[in-house]
Each structure stands twice: as C-alpha cells, then as structure tokens.
Motif scaffolding. Sequence first.
Motif, PDB file in Angstrom:
ATOM      1  N   ILE A   4       0.835  -1.204   0.000  1.00  0.00           N
ATOM      2  CA  ILE A   4       0.000   0.000   0.000  1.00  0.00           C
ATOM      3  C   ILE A   4       0.870   1.254   0.000  1.00  0.00           C
ATOM      4  CG2 ILE A   4      -1.721   1.323   1.286  1.00  0.00           C
ATOM      5  CD1 ILE A   4      -2.814  -1.307   2.335  1.00  0.00           C
ATOM      6  N   GLU A   5       1.914   1.235   0.802  1.00  0.00           N
ATOM      7  CA  GLU A   5       2.819   2.380   0.856  1.00  0.00           C
ATOM      8  C   GLU A   5       3.539   2.576  -0.478  1.00  0.00           C
ATOM      9  OE1 GLU A   5       5.374   1.561   4.100  1.00  0.00           O
ATOM     10  OE2 GLU A   5       3.895   2.078   5.645  1.00  0.00           O
ATOM     11  N   THR A   6       3.927   1.472  -1.091  1.00  0.00           N
ATOM     12  CA  THR A   6       4.605   1.554  -2.390  1.00  0.00           C
ATOM     13  C   THR A   6       3.683   2.131  -3.451  1.00  0.00           C
ATOM     14  OG1 THR A   6       5.945  -0.388  -1.845  1.00  0.00           O
ATOM     15  CG2 THR A   6       5.807   0.232  -4.173  1.00  0.00           C
ATOM     16  N   PHE A   7       2.436   1.655  -3.465  1.00  0.00           N
ATOM     17  CA  PHE A   7       1.486   2.172  -4.448  1.00  0.00           C
ATOM     18  C   PHE A   7       1.176   3.642  -4.192  1.00  0.00           C
ATOM     19  CE2 PHE A   7      -2.960   2.911  -5.806  1.00  0.00           C
ATOM     20  CZ  PHE A   7      -2.753   2.765  -7.174  1.00  0.00           C
ATOM     21  N   SER A   8       1.042   4.035  -2.928  1.00  0.00           N
ATOM     22  CA  SER A   8       0.802   5.437  -2.595  1.00  0.00           C
ATOM     23  C   SER A   8       1.949   6.317  -3.072  1.00  0.00           C
ATOM     24  CB  SER A   8       0.622   5.597  -1.081  1.00  0.00           C
ATOM     25  OG  SER A   8      -0.484   4.841  -0.626  1.00  0.00           O
ATOM     26  N   TYR A   9       3.156   5.784  -2.965  1.00  0.00           N
ATOM     27  CA  TYR A   9       4.340   6.517  -3.433  1.00  0.00           C
ATOM     28  C   TYR A   9       4.288   6.702  -4.946  1.00  0.00           C
ATOM     29  CZ  TYR A   9       9.214   7.259  -4.784  1.00  0.00           C
ATOM     30  OH  TYR A   9      10.366   7.741  -5.353  1.00  0.00           O
ATOM     31  N   TYR A  10       3.993   5.624  -5.675  1.00  0.00           N
ATOM     32  CA  TYR A  10       3.905   5.709  -7.131  1.00  0.00           C
ATOM     33  C   TYR A  10       2.751   6.604  -7.580  1.00  0.00           C
ATOM     34  CZ  TYR A  10       7.366   2.036  -8.004  1.00  0.00           C
ATOM     35  OH  TYR A  10       8.524   1.321  -8.091  1.00  0.00           O
ATOM     36  N   LEU A  11       1.666   6.593  -6.802  1.00  0.00           N
ATOM     37  CA  LEU A  11       0.478   7.363  -7.177  1.00  0.00           C
ATOM     38  C   LEU A  11       0.732   8.867  -7.178  1.00  0.00           C
ATOM     39  CD1 LEU A  11      -2.450   6.795  -7.980  1.00  0.00           C
ATOM     40  CD2 LEU A  11      -3.102   7.075  -5.576  1.00  0.00           C
ATOM     41  N   SER A  12       1.779   9.295  -6.510  1.00  0.00           N
ATOM     42  CA  SER A  12       2.099  10.725  -6.479  1.00  0.00           C
ATOM     43  C   SER A  12       2.701  11.208  -7.797  1.00  0.00           C
ATOM     44  CB  SER A  12       3.079  11.012  -5.333  1.00  0.00           C
ATOM     45  OG  SER A  12       4.306  10.318  -5.533  1.00  0.00           O
ATOM     46  N   TYR A  13       3.096  10.259  -8.663  1.00  0.00           N
ATOM     47  CA  TYR A  13       3.696  10.631  -9.949  1.00  0.00           C
ATOM     48  C   TYR A  13       2.604  10.837 -10.998  1.00  0.00           C
ATOM     49  CZ  TYR A  13       8.306   9.423  -8.161  1.00  0.00           C
ATOM     50  OH  TYR A  13       9.471   9.391  -7.440  1.00  0.00           O
ATOM     51  N   PRO A  14       2.719  11.884 -11.808  1.00  0.00           N
ATOM     52  CA  PRO A  14       1.698  12.165 -12.831  1.00  0.00           C
ATOM     53  C   PRO A  14       1.502  11.030 -13.827  1.00  0.00           C
ATOM     54  CG  PRO A  14       3.105  14.069 -12.505  1.00  0.00           C
ATOM     55  CD  PRO A  14       3.729  12.939 -11.746  1.00  0.00           C
ATOM     56  N   PHE A  15       2.596  10.329 -14.233  1.00  0.00           N
ATOM     57  CA  PHE A  15       2.451   9.300 -15.259  1.00  0.00           C
ATOM     58  C   PHE A  15       1.590   8.139 -14.771  1.00  0.00           C
ATOM     59  CE2 PHE A  15       6.309   7.924 -13.046  1.00  0.00           C
ATOM     60  CZ  PHE A  15       6.108   6.559 -12.909  1.00  0.00           C
ATOM     61  N   VAL A  16       1.603   7.874 -13.468  1.00  0.00           N
ATOM     62  CA  VAL A  16       0.744   6.829 -12.913  1.00  0.00           C
ATOM     63  C   VAL A  16      -0.710   7.292 -12.920  1.00  0.00           C
ATOM     64  CG1 VAL A  16       0.233   5.428 -10.885  1.00  0.00           C
ATOM     65  CG2 VAL A  16       2.612   5.902 -11.496  1.00  0.00           C
ATOM     66  N   GLN A  17      -0.928   8.535 -12.555  1.00  0.00           N
ATOM     67  CA  GLN A  17      -2.279   9.100 -12.583  1.00  0.00           C
ATOM     68  C   GLN A  17      -2.828   9.091 -14.011  1.00  0.00           C
ATOM     69  OE1 GLN A  17      -1.895  13.004 -10.854  1.00  0.00           O
ATOM     70  NE2 GLN A  17      -0.909  12.222  -8.996  1.00  0.00           N
ATOM     71  N   TYR A  18      -1.977   9.455 -14.981  1.00  0.00           N
ATOM     72  CA  TYR A  18      -2.398   9.429 -16.382  1.00  0.00           C
ATOM     73  C   TYR A  18      -2.821   8.027 -16.804  1.00  0.00           C
ATOM     74  CZ  TYR A  18      -0.102  14.016 -16.818  1.00  0.00           C
ATOM     75  OH  TYR A  18       0.271  15.322 -16.671  1.00  0.00           O
ATOM     76  N   ALA A  19      -2.021   7.036 -16.429  1.00  0.00           N
ATOM     77  CA  ALA A  19      -2.309   5.656 -16.816  1.00  0.00           C
ATOM     78  C   ALA A  19      -3.626   5.175 -16.236  1.00  0.00           C
ATOM     79  CB  ALA A  19      -1.166   4.744 -16.369  1.00  0.00           C
ATOM     80  N   LEU A  20      -3.896   5.516 -14.978  1.00  0.00           N
ATOM     81  CA  LEU A  20      -5.147   5.104 -14.339  1.00  0.00           C
ATOM     82  C   LEU A  20      -6.351   5.766 -15.002  1.00  0.00           C
ATOM     83  CD1 LEU A  20      -4.054   5.156 -10.580  1.00  0.00           C
ATOM     84  CD2 LEU A  20      -4.552   3.145 -11.974  1.00  0.00           C
ATOM     85  N   ILE A  21      -6.227   7.068 -15.302  1.00  0.00           N
ATOM     86  CA  ILE A  21      -7.331   7.788 -15.955  1.00  0.00           C
ATOM     87  C   ILE A  21      -7.617   7.198 -17.331  1.00  0.00           C
ATOM     88  CG2 ILE A  21      -8.035  10.003 -16.944  1.00  0.00           C
ATOM     89  CD1 ILE A  21      -6.411  11.362 -14.706  1.00  0.00           C
ATOM     90  N   VAL A  22      -6.569   7.033 -18.132  1.00  0.00           N
ATOM     91  CA  VAL A  22      -6.737   6.502 -19.484  1.00  0.00           C
ATOM     92  C   VAL A  22      -7.249   5.062 -19.445  1.00  0.00           C
ATOM     93  CG1 VAL A  22      -5.491   5.811 -21.569  1.00  0.00           C
ATOM     94  CG2 VAL A  22      -5.019   8.024 -20.513  1.00  0.00           C
ATOM     95  N   GLY A  23      -6.711   4.271 -18.523  1.00  0.00           N
ATOM     96  CA  GLY A  23      -7.140   2.882 -18.413  1.00  0.00           C
ATOM     97  C   GLY A  23      -8.613   2.748 -18.096  1.00  0.00           C
ATOM     98  N   VAL A  24      -9.096   3.543 -17.150  1.00  0.00           N
ATOM     99  CA  VAL A  24     -10.515   3.504 -16.767  1.00  0.00           C
ATOM    100  C   VAL A  24     -11.406   3.948 -17.924  1.00  0.00           C
ATOM    101  CG1 VAL A  24     -12.260   4.578 -15.297  1.00  0.00           C
ATOM    102  CG2 VAL A  24     -10.122   3.747 -14.295  1.00  0.00           C
ATOM    103  N   LEU A  25     -11.037   5.026 -18.594  1.00  0.00           N
ATOM    104  CA  LEU A  25     -11.860   5.553 -19.686  1.00  0.00           C
ATOM    105  C   LEU A  25     -11.913   4.589 -20.869  1.00  0.00           C
ATOM    106  CD1 LEU A  25     -10.806   9.328 -19.660  1.00  0.00           C
ATOM    107  CD2 LEU A  25     -12.926   8.316 -18.805  1.00  0.00           C
ATOM    108  N   ILE A  26     -10.762   4.029 -21.227  1.00  0.00           N
ATOM    109  CA  ILE A  26     -10.726   3.079 -22.346  1.00  0.00           C
ATOM    110  C   ILE A  26     -11.523   1.818 -22.007  1.00  0.00           C
ATOM    111  CG2 ILE A  26      -9.225   1.533 -23.656  1.00  0.00           C
ATOM    112  CD1 ILE A  26      -7.110   3.726 -23.566  1.00  0.00           C
ATOM    113  N   ALA A  27     -11.364   1.339 -20.781  1.00  0.00           N
ATOM    114  CA  ALA A  27     -12.100   0.146 -20.359  1.00  0.00           C
ATOM    115  C   ALA A  27     -13.605   0.392 -20.397  1.00  0.00           C
ATOM    116  CB  ALA A  27     -11.668  -0.255 -18.952  1.00  0.00           C
ATOM    117  N   LEU A  28     -14.029   1.579 -19.967  1.00  0.00           N
ATOM    118  CA  LEU A  28     -15.453   1.920 -19.966  1.00  0.00           C
ATOM    119  C   LEU A  28     -16.008   1.955 -21.386  1.00  0.00           C
ATOM    120  CD1 LEU A  28     -18.024   2.875 -18.515  1.00  0.00           C
ATOM    121  CD2 LEU A  28     -17.118   5.208 -18.648  1.00  0.00           C
ATOM    122  N   CYS A  29     -15.321   2.665 -22.267  1.00  0.00           N
ATOM    123  CA  CYS A  29     -15.798   2.800 -23.646  1.00  0.00           C
ATOM    124  C   CYS A  29     -15.818   1.464 -24.380  1.00  0.00           C
ATOM    125  CB  CYS A  29     -14.918   3.792 -24.402  1.00  0.00           C
ATOM    126  SG  CYS A  29     -15.026   5.493 -23.813  1.00  0.00           S
TER     127      CYS A  29
END
Length: 280
Positions: A4-29
């Motif tokens: 959890i701590e490792t993921f929280s650390y990675y989540l602070s980086y913009p490229f991880v946030q971008y990947a999650l946003i794009v992944g969710v939107l593409i999966a939805l569509c």
Amino acid sequence: MSIIETFSYYLSYPFVQYALIVGVLIALCSSLFGVSLVLKRFSFIGDGLSHVAFGAMAIATVLNFSMQTPFIMIITIIAAVLLLRTGQNTKIKGDAAVAMFSVGSLAIGYLLMNVFSTSTNVSGDVCSTLFGSTTLLTLTKSEVVVCIIMSLLVVGFYIFFYNCIFAVTFDENFMKATGLKAEIYNLFIAVITAIIIVLAMKLVGSLLISALLIFPALSAMRVMVSFKGVVIYSAILSVLGALVGIVLSILFSTPVGATVVVMDILIFLINNFIAVFKRA
C-alpha cells in the motif's frame, strides 16, 4: 502494508495518474460497444482494425509526423468504413474482408518499420506497439486530454442513442421497418470502435485490444440476462480489470497490456464459475 505504501508513493507521480485515468476511460468505452459487437458477432472487427492502426502508426513513424494520434485515428476510421462496405459485398464476405485488411496492414506496418525506421531497436518498438508499452511513462498530458474528450463523446453518444443501438444489435429488420436506417448505426458502431482502438493502443497494444472489447462482455453475459444489465455489469468488470491490472503492473513491473488482459481472463473465469453455480 508495504504494498500500500509503495502504491501510494507511485500514485504521487503524474504518469501513474495518467495511466489510471486513461485505463478507466478506455475500459469503460470498450465495454459499452463490446457488448453490441459480441452480440452482433462483429468481435473480429476489433482485431482487424487494431492491425490497421498498427500499419497507420508505422507510416506516421516513418514519415516522422508530430501529430501521430489524429493521423492514426483518421486512417483507422476510413478502414472501418471500407471494412463495413466491403463486408456487404456479396463477392467478399465479412470475415474475408477483415482477414484481408488485418494481414495486409500488419505486414505493411512491419515492413515499413524495418526498412525505413531510424530507431536502433526496431524489434523493441514493434513489440511495444503490438503488446502495449512496457512502461507507463509513454503517456503524455496531451494524450490524456485527447482520451478524456474522446471518451466523453463516446459515452455521450452511447447514452443518447441507446435505444437505437439496442435495436440495431438485436433486430435490424424491425429497425428498418420503423423507418430508421440500420446501416447508419452500424457505421457509427464501426467508427466508434475504431476510435476506441486507437485510444487503447498506448495501453494494451494493437494485438491485445480485442480482449478489452470481448472479455468483459462475455463475462457479463454469463451472469446477466437483460441487455441493460449486461452493459452495466460489463462496464463495471472492465473498469475493475483495468484498475487492478494497472496497479499490479506498477507494483510488480509487468507489461501493462498483458497484465490487464490476464485480469480480464480471470474475471471471465470467475463469472463463468458463478454462472455454473447459479444453474446448479
């Protein structure tokens, strides 16, 4: 706790946030239109258009286009229209047309990247394009903005024309009898599928895109009985698979596309077991 701590650390980086946003939107569509494609037995169109997108990407790379995504999207949409028209030709059946576009585009794309590419790692570039980027660093802010805008348009179109999509999915003859043109909505579905495929290339690669269209829909069909229930449940499963797959790929440094597809396969197996249990 360390995970959890490792993921929280990675989540602070913009490229991880971008990947999650794009992944969710593409999966939805992909899940929304994947249901109609599976029910209409058009699942193969995703595979064919993904190879066309690969060929277009190779051309854009060789010509050193600065705006590759719009070029790839235009070529893939044109291919979707031609594929639909060619499939209606009595001399060339739909599956033959898809095979023709698919194999031809894949061969041309690979040939161009080998002959004209200036990259020192052509094999790596091809592998990354076919199976998805091995790193999440490839997503830029502009690509995320384009993905958000296009995803909103796709979802909006689906909601606004839901009744027509439902009708063209199950009974085109009845739709024609009521005065609506089924060919136009089939064309819309093909074009939007092309858009989804281009958006998904960065995440899962051109060879794995069909999995995003097929597996969530098949999983939902194993459990739900109504069209609306299948669509909603498919969207939930697709988003869940994308989120979990991306998170696991970040934590364990696995390829994003392959990890997301494996999660979709596991979700399908779980829902298949649920379906068997319900019938027992």
